[in-house]
Design an enzyme around this catalytic site. Sequence first.
Site, PDB file in Angstrom:
ATOM      1  N   LYS A 243      -8.570  -0.671  -8.999  1.00  0.00           N
ATOM      2  CA  LYS A 243      -9.205  -1.254  -7.798  1.00  0.00           C
ATOM      3  C   LYS A 243     -10.335  -0.362  -7.301  1.00  0.00           C
ATOM      4  O   LYS A 243     -10.146   0.851  -7.154  1.00  0.00           O
ATOM      5  CB  LYS A 243      -8.137  -1.398  -6.704  1.00  0.00           C
ATOM      6  CG  LYS A 243      -8.643  -1.902  -5.368  1.00  0.00           C
ATOM      7  CD  LYS A 243      -7.474  -2.197  -4.437  1.00  0.00           C
ATOM      8  CE  LYS A 243      -7.932  -2.740  -3.113  1.00  0.00           C
ATOM      9  NZ  LYS A 243      -8.406  -1.702  -2.198  1.00  0.00           N
TER      10      LYS A 243
ATOM     11  N   TYR B 130      -2.223   5.575  -4.271  1.00  0.00           N
ATOM     12  CA  TYR B 130      -3.237   6.597  -4.016  1.00  0.00           C
ATOM     13  C   TYR B 130      -2.757   7.859  -4.704  1.00  0.00           C
ATOM     14  O   TYR B 130      -1.560   8.174  -4.661  1.00  0.00           O
ATOM     15  CB  TYR B 130      -3.374   6.879  -2.517  1.00  0.00           C
ATOM     16  CG  TYR B 130      -4.209   5.872  -1.768  1.00  0.00           C
ATOM     17  CD1 TYR B 130      -5.490   5.554  -2.191  1.00  0.00           C
ATOM     18  CD2 TYR B 130      -3.718   5.259  -0.618  1.00  0.00           C
ATOM     19  CE1 TYR B 130      -6.264   4.644  -1.494  1.00  0.00           C
ATOM     20  CE2 TYR B 130      -4.490   4.353   0.086  1.00  0.00           C
ATOM     21  CZ  TYR B 130      -5.762   4.050  -0.366  1.00  0.00           C
ATOM     22  OH  TYR B 130      -6.523   3.149   0.324  1.00  0.00           O
TER      23      TYR B 130
ATOM     24  N   THR C 217      -5.934   2.622  -6.794  1.00  0.00           N
ATOM     25  CA  THR C 217      -7.181   2.599  -6.017  1.00  0.00           C
ATOM     26  C   THR C 217      -8.043   3.794  -6.403  1.00  0.00           C
ATOM     27  O   THR C 217      -7.571   4.938  -6.403  1.00  0.00           O
ATOM     28  CB  THR C 217      -6.885   2.612  -4.511  1.00  0.00           C
ATOM     29  OG1 THR C 217      -6.148   1.426  -4.200  1.00  0.00           O
ATOM     30  CG2 THR C 217      -8.165   2.614  -3.696  1.00  0.00           C
TER      31      THR C 217
ATOM     32  N   HIS D 299     -13.715  -1.763  -1.018  1.00  0.00           N
ATOM     33  CA  HIS D 299     -12.677  -1.423  -0.035  1.00  0.00           C
ATOM     34  C   HIS D 299     -12.948  -2.108   1.316  1.00  0.00           C
ATOM     35  O   HIS D 299     -12.800  -1.503   2.383  1.00  0.00           O
ATOM     36  CB  HIS D 299     -12.606   0.099   0.128  1.00  0.00           C
ATOM     37  CG  HIS D 299     -11.209   0.613   0.380  1.00  0.00           C
ATOM     38  ND1 HIS D 299     -10.455   1.224  -0.579  1.00  0.00           N
ATOM     39  CD2 HIS D 299     -10.437   0.583   1.480  1.00  0.00           C
ATOM     40  CE1 HIS D 299      -9.274   1.561  -0.063  1.00  0.00           C
ATOM     41  NE2 HIS D 299      -9.246   1.170   1.184  1.00  0.00           N
TER      42      HIS D 299
ATOM     43  N   SER E  72       0.830  -1.208   0.000  1.00  0.00           N
ATOM     44  CA  SER E  72       0.000   0.000   0.000  1.00  0.00           C
ATOM     45  C   SER E  72       0.865   1.258   0.000  1.00  0.00           C
ATOM     46  O   SER E  72       1.950   1.275   0.592  1.00  0.00           O
ATOM     47  CB  SER E  72      -0.864  -0.014   1.264  1.00  0.00           C
ATOM     48  OG  SER E  72      -1.455   1.246   1.488  1.00  0.00           O
TER      49      SER E  72
HETATM   50  C1  GLV Z   1      -6.908   2.566   3.654  1.00  0.00           C
HETATM   51  O1  GLV Z   1      -6.686   2.006   2.633  1.00  0.00           O
HETATM   52  C2  GLV Z   1      -7.961   2.217   4.545  1.00  0.00           C
HETATM   53  O2  GLV Z   1      -8.944   1.594   4.117  1.00  0.00           O
HETATM   54  O3  GLV Z   1      -7.840   2.559   5.716  1.00  0.00           O
END
Ligand code: GLV
Length: 377
Positions: A252, A130, A156, A276, A107
């Site tokens: 995503k 991100y 994402t 998510h 991530s």
């Molecule tokens: C970050 O990706 C979250 O969902 O906290």
Amino acid sequence: MDKMLTIADLKRKAERRVPRMFFDYADSGAWTESTYRANEDDFAKIKLRQRVLVDMTDRSLATEMIGEKVSMPVALSPTGLTGMQHADGEMLAAKAAEEFGVPFTLSTMSICSIEDVASVTSKPFWFQLYVMKDRDFVNNLIDRAKAAGCSALVLTLDLQILGQRHKDLRNGLSAPPKFTPKHIWQMATRPKWCLDMARTKRRSFGNIVGHAKNVSDLSSLPSWTAEQFDPRLSWKDVEWIKERWGGKLILKGILDEEDARASLDTGADAIIVSNHGGRQLDGAHSSIAMLPKIVDAVGDRVEVHMDGGIRSGQDVLKAVALGAKGTYIGRPFLYGLGADGKQGVTTALEIIRKEMDVSMALCGKRLIRDVDRSILA
Ligand code: GLV
């Protein structure tokens, strides 16, 4: 010693080992958590067909995701703050995934940096991006992922603003934790976690600290997201990101047929049907409920993956039956990591592999590549 037979066993152990605020961070959904629950509940409603008297020898779960060989169609999801579930968590999880033969996705909001993970792995991992307002920083992240040899960029799309997770606000989540009496208590009751954490220097956002300019309050995820993430992100941005990256691209956060069809114009290699983990739009459908509709909408013009709610190998089997070429686990590997470090991640993967293998055989199939909707009752 407790025998870890299910992902739920690992979750219970992680809860005893990981300070409350970080355990809760993984185990939370947005608002009422209805979508978080639906992700799991909707898997349970899907039934498998029991078949008998078929040859069950020579089974294989091996397949490919975006052209990469995988020992089973399960990748590790990009999860924020993984290095707070266990010291050096991303490095440990990446090593476990590499040894197991499945992709690890780092991530942007990780504790260990891209370079840290590259330093302990020998095969390419995937990097999740991100998009921040500071485009120099984003370009730099893309370039760093390239330099580290990452073989896919996972962009994402569904977290340009943060869904509210009540537990995080109540817990005062931050990385590293603040030294208030409440947080000191949460850590003091988890001595092994503290000991491991004292031995590492990686306690903040490794991809960001020292790389991003004008960051005022990095420790709090909600304020950092509100300040830095770009709420104007659009389909047009996918173009320059794809061009800058120049490699395999995975989108995503697609949960709608119209968005899935729109994704075809981007030339992405795969899309991930995802909400998510129920952490963003509470009230949205589960990923597994939307998967077959999205598969039908795009056909085989793009590879369809999914995440959200997978807690067993049977769940993976159901997702594959409904058309997913690959799946991702987030919480299951985080629970393993919190429970037992690298070994715990391996245990989570082993649990899922065994469940998938035996269930596939009992559905009358020997190869995961042959699994389709016919195994569903
Ligand atoms: C970050 O990706 C979250 O969902 O906290």
